[in-house]
Design an enzyme around this catalytic site. Structure first.
Site, mmCIF file in Angstrom:
data_model
loop_
_atom_site.group_PDB
_atom_site.id
_atom_site.type_symbol
_atom_site.label_atom_id
_atom_site.label_comp_id
_atom_site.label_asym_id
_atom_site.label_seq_id
_atom_site.Cartn_x
_atom_site.Cartn_y
_atom_site.Cartn_z
ATOM 1 N N ARG A 1 0.814 -1.217 0.000
ATOM 2 C CA ARG A 1 0.000 0.000 0.000
ATOM 3 C C ARG A 1 0.851 1.272 0.000
ATOM 4 N NH1 ARG A 1 -5.542 -0.748 1.446
ATOM 5 N NH2 ARG A 1 -6.097 -2.666 0.411
ATOM 6 N N ARG B 1 -3.394 6.453 0.438
ATOM 7 C CA ARG B 1 -3.898 7.651 1.113
ATOM 8 C C ARG B 1 -2.914 8.316 2.058
ATOM 9 N NH1 ARG B 1 -9.308 4.888 3.016
ATOM 10 N NH2 ARG B 1 -7.757 3.245 3.141
ATOM 11 N N ARG C 1 -6.430 11.778 -6.621
ATOM 12 C CA ARG C 1 -7.383 10.697 -6.574
ATOM 13 C C ARG C 1 -8.827 11.168 -6.690
ATOM 14 N NH1 ARG C 1 -10.729 7.786 -5.878
ATOM 15 N NH2 ARG C 1 -11.032 6.119 -4.396
ATOM 16 N N ASP D 1 -6.392 -3.269 -7.702
ATOM 17 C CA ASP D 1 -6.998 -3.831 -6.504
ATOM 18 C C ASP D 1 -7.317 -5.299 -6.752
ATOM 19 O OD1 ASP D 1 -8.180 -2.733 -3.770
ATOM 20 O OD2 ASP D 1 -9.496 -4.315 -4.497
ATOM 21 N N TYR E 1 -14.559 -12.112 -0.036
ATOM 22 C CA TYR E 1 -15.331 -10.927 -0.435
ATOM 23 C C TYR E 1 -16.560 -11.315 -1.248
ATOM 24 C CZ TYR E 1 -11.710 -7.818 1.276
ATOM 25 O OH TYR E 1 -10.839 -7.146 2.087
HETATM 26 O O1 CP3 Z 1 0.336 0.417 -3.154
HETATM 27 C C1 CP3 Z 1 -0.181 -0.726 -3.285
HETATM 28 O O2 CP3 Z 1 0.031 -1.650 -2.475
HETATM 29 C C2 CP3 Z 1 -0.976 -1.013 -4.543
HETATM 30 C C3 CP3 Z 1 -2.338 -0.813 -4.434
HETATM 31 C C4 CP3 Z 1 -3.288 -1.793 -3.780
HETATM 32 C C5 CP3 Z 1 -4.633 -1.413 -3.543
HETATM 33 N N1 CP3 Z 1 -5.320 -2.505 -3.115
HETATM 34 C C6 CP3 Z 1 -5.187 -0.075 -3.785
HETATM 35 C C7 CP3 Z 1 -6.269 0.378 -2.893
HETATM 36 C C8 CP3 Z 1 -3.165 -3.130 -3.413
HETATM 37 C C9 CP3 Z 1 -1.949 -4.022 -3.431
HETATM 38 C C10 CP3 Z 1 -4.467 -3.565 -2.998
HETATM 39 C C11 CP3 Z 1 -4.768 -4.955 -2.598
HETATM 40 C C12 CP3 Z 1 -5.948 -5.215 -1.769
HETATM 41 N N2 CP3 Z 1 -7.213 -4.710 -1.905
HETATM 42 C C13 CP3 Z 1 -5.961 -6.167 -0.729
HETATM 43 C C14 CP3 Z 1 -4.793 -7.005 -0.315
HETATM 44 C C15 CP3 Z 1 -3.858 -6.212 0.498
HETATM 45 C C16 CP3 Z 1 -4.306 -6.058 1.916
HETATM 46 O O3 CP3 Z 1 -4.482 -4.914 2.337
HETATM 47 O O4 CP3 Z 1 -4.411 -7.074 2.608
HETATM 48 C C17 CP3 Z 1 -7.257 -6.182 -0.190
HETATM 49 C C18 CP3 Z 1 -7.756 -7.022 0.974
HETATM 50 C C19 CP3 Z 1 -8.060 -5.257 -0.955
HETATM 51 C C20 CP3 Z 1 -9.491 -4.924 -0.811
HETATM 52 C C21 CP3 Z 1 -9.617 -3.490 -0.455
HETATM 53 N N3 CP3 Z 1 -9.581 -2.459 -1.396
HETATM 54 C C22 CP3 Z 1 -9.728 -2.893 0.818
HETATM 55 C C23 CP3 Z 1 -9.824 -3.654 2.122
HETATM 56 C C24 CP3 Z 1 -9.735 -1.492 0.636
HETATM 57 C C25 CP3 Z 1 -9.716 -0.408 1.709
HETATM 58 C C26 CP3 Z 1 -11.003 0.272 1.907
HETATM 59 C C27 CP3 Z 1 -10.776 1.614 2.567
HETATM 60 O O5 CP3 Z 1 -11.157 2.610 1.955
HETATM 61 O O6 CP3 Z 1 -10.187 1.643 3.654
HETATM 62 C C28 CP3 Z 1 -9.646 -1.246 -0.746
HETATM 63 C C29 CP3 Z 1 -9.578 0.065 -1.405
HETATM 64 C C30 CP3 Z 1 -8.229 0.463 -1.818
HETATM 65 N N4 CP3 Z 1 -7.454 -0.275 -2.659
HETATM 66 C C31 CP3 Z 1 -7.516 1.667 -1.482
HETATM 67 C C32 CP3 Z 1 -6.305 1.612 -2.161
HETATM 68 C C33 CP3 Z 1 -5.241 2.668 -2.189
HETATM 69 C C34 CP3 Z 1 -8.005 2.774 -0.550
HETATM 70 C C35 CP3 Z 1 -9.234 3.471 -0.997
HETATM 71 C C36 CP3 Z 1 -9.108 4.604 -1.981
HETATM 72 O O7 CP3 Z 1 -8.049 5.255 -2.163
HETATM 73 O O8 CP3 Z 1 -10.157 4.856 -2.568
#
Ligand code: CP3
Length: 344
Positions: free
Chosen positions: A24, A28, A37, A73, A150
């Site tokens: 990540r 954010r 974003r 994602d 999910y």
């Molecule tokens: O920098 C990186 O690592 C690359 C980007 C990345 C994202 N998602 C972007 C994202 C990666 C590697 C993921 C993988 C992902 N997505 C996982 C596996 C990694 C982990 O955290 O265990 C999982 C479980 C998800 C599902 C998911 N997508 C979640 C739980 C969330 C967070 C929701 C929130 O808003 O807190 C997302 C959304 C997400 N994916 C964000 C990012 C940067 C944040 C929301 C946004 O910016 O809109």
């Protein structure tokens, strides 16, 4: 050109400095991410290759990390096939009609390359930008069990009650579900590598919710098949989950090059359990107290990493949104300056 340190460390070879990147890292915690974003769904940002490329590059420029990770994602392929996924800010993936019965298998159609053209276009742009510095791009996917959690639960959960009930009540249906996810995941990963991703991380983030018996029966075989389905591509692979201390010896039997260790297990103990190259495992919460505390915490991890080769520094899970980027900048410096694992 020499292979970059990240790839050599993943293969257990010697390095001139310990490589570091952060799960990540694009997200954010970065003001430049928040500025770009906007407020739409993250899936819209991912669908815009120029924007997704820029977001992928932001942490590489700011931190000087040893790898980029594609801004995407784990739900992207399921959104692409029209399964009805959205990602709700602050909450995570939400499914309009969760997977519940055999009839839902038909909604999990094979993924085609044209459905993920936005992703491969982003990979093309990123690979072109990274060429100068020879920094590798990591592609990724969710492991079948974590994705299934999910699709079946319909929203993020702490209990995993719906998926555990399904897997024990109807293991045959669950196997069919995982078969579909294995096929989609292999296509998704192969496309990223075909366009220039030089390593793969498989996120089985929620595997730690399972007992060892459950992991062995309901998660590991599908993960193994995904890894076997990309083995001929010869890129290093990292298998990662959270709360997996008890599962590490089982996870280590999957044919990934590297095992990701979350912060619940001491890194030296995690290395013993993995018996292969490892990545990890600074608690992301320890980056929230400012530079001095963050650097001290990173030094504790470096001490446990020891001197043996086959080590990549990372957090034990993703960067928390409240993290001050200055802390991660300082950690990259200390890892590069003081890390000894595999350094000759
Ligand atoms: O920098 C990186 O690592 C690359 C980007 C990345 C994202 N998602 C972007 C994202 C990666 C590697 C993921 C993988 C992902 N997505 C996982 C596996 C990694 C982990 O955290 O265990 C999982 C479980 C998800 C599902 C998911 N997508 C979640 C739980 C969330 C967070 C929701 C929130 O808003 O807190 C997302 C959304 C997400 N994916 C964000 C990012 C940067 C944040 C929301 C946004 O910016 O809109």
């Amino acid at each position: 050109m020499n292979d970059p340190v990240f790839l050599r460390a993943a293969r257990g070879e010697s390095v001139e400095r310990v490589p570091v990147w952060f799960m990540r890292q694009a997200g954010r915690s970065l003001p430049e991410y928040r500025a770009l974003r906007g407020t739409g769904s993250i899936l819209e940002a991912i669908a815009d290759p120029a924007l997704a490329c820029e977001i992928t590059m932001q942490p590489v420029r700011r931190y000087g990390v040893d790898a980029a990770i594609l801004f995407s994602d784990i739900v992207v392929p399921y959104h692409a096939i029209g399964f009805g996924v959205d990602v709700v800010p602050g909450r995570g993936p939400v499914i309009a009609q969760p997977f519940a019965s055999a009839a839902d298998l038909d909604r999990l159609t094979d993924l085609t390359e044209s459905q993920i053209k936005h992703v491969t276009d982003t990979v093309d742009l990123v690979v072109a930008e990274l060429a100068d510095t020879n920094t590798p791009l990591i592609g990724f996917a969710g492991a079948p069990f974590t994705v299934a959690s999910y699709l079946v639960e319909g929203a993020p959960t702490r209990e995993f009650a719906v998926i555990k009930t399904l897997m024990h009540r109807d293991p045959v249906l669950f196997d069919h579900l995982l078969d579909r996810l294995v096929a989609i995941t292999i296509t998704f990963l192969r496309a990223q590598v075909a366009h220039g991703a030089r390593a793969i991380q498989l996120f089985d983030s929620w595997a730690g919710s399972l007992t060892r018996d459950e992991y062995q029966r309901f998660a590991l075989p599908a993960t193994q098949r995904v890894l076997e389905g990309i083995a001929d591509l010869n890129v290093p692979t990292i298998l990662f989950g959270v709360g997996t201390g008890e599962l590490l010896p089982l996870m280590a039997t999957a044919p990934s090059t590297v095992l990701g260790i979350d912060w619940h297990v001491d890194l030296d103990e995690g290395r013993r359990r993995a018996a292969k190259p490892v990545q990890g495992n600074l608690d992301p919460a320890r980056c929230l107290g400012g530079v001095d505390l963050g650097v001290a915490a990173a030094r504790e991890i470096l001490a446990r990493a020891g001197r043996e080769s086959g080590y990549i520094f990372n957090l034990g899970h993703g960067v928390l949104p409240a993290t001050d980027p200055a802390v991660l900048e300082a950690i990259v410096r200390v890892v590069h300056d003081e890390g000894m694992a595999g350094v000759r």
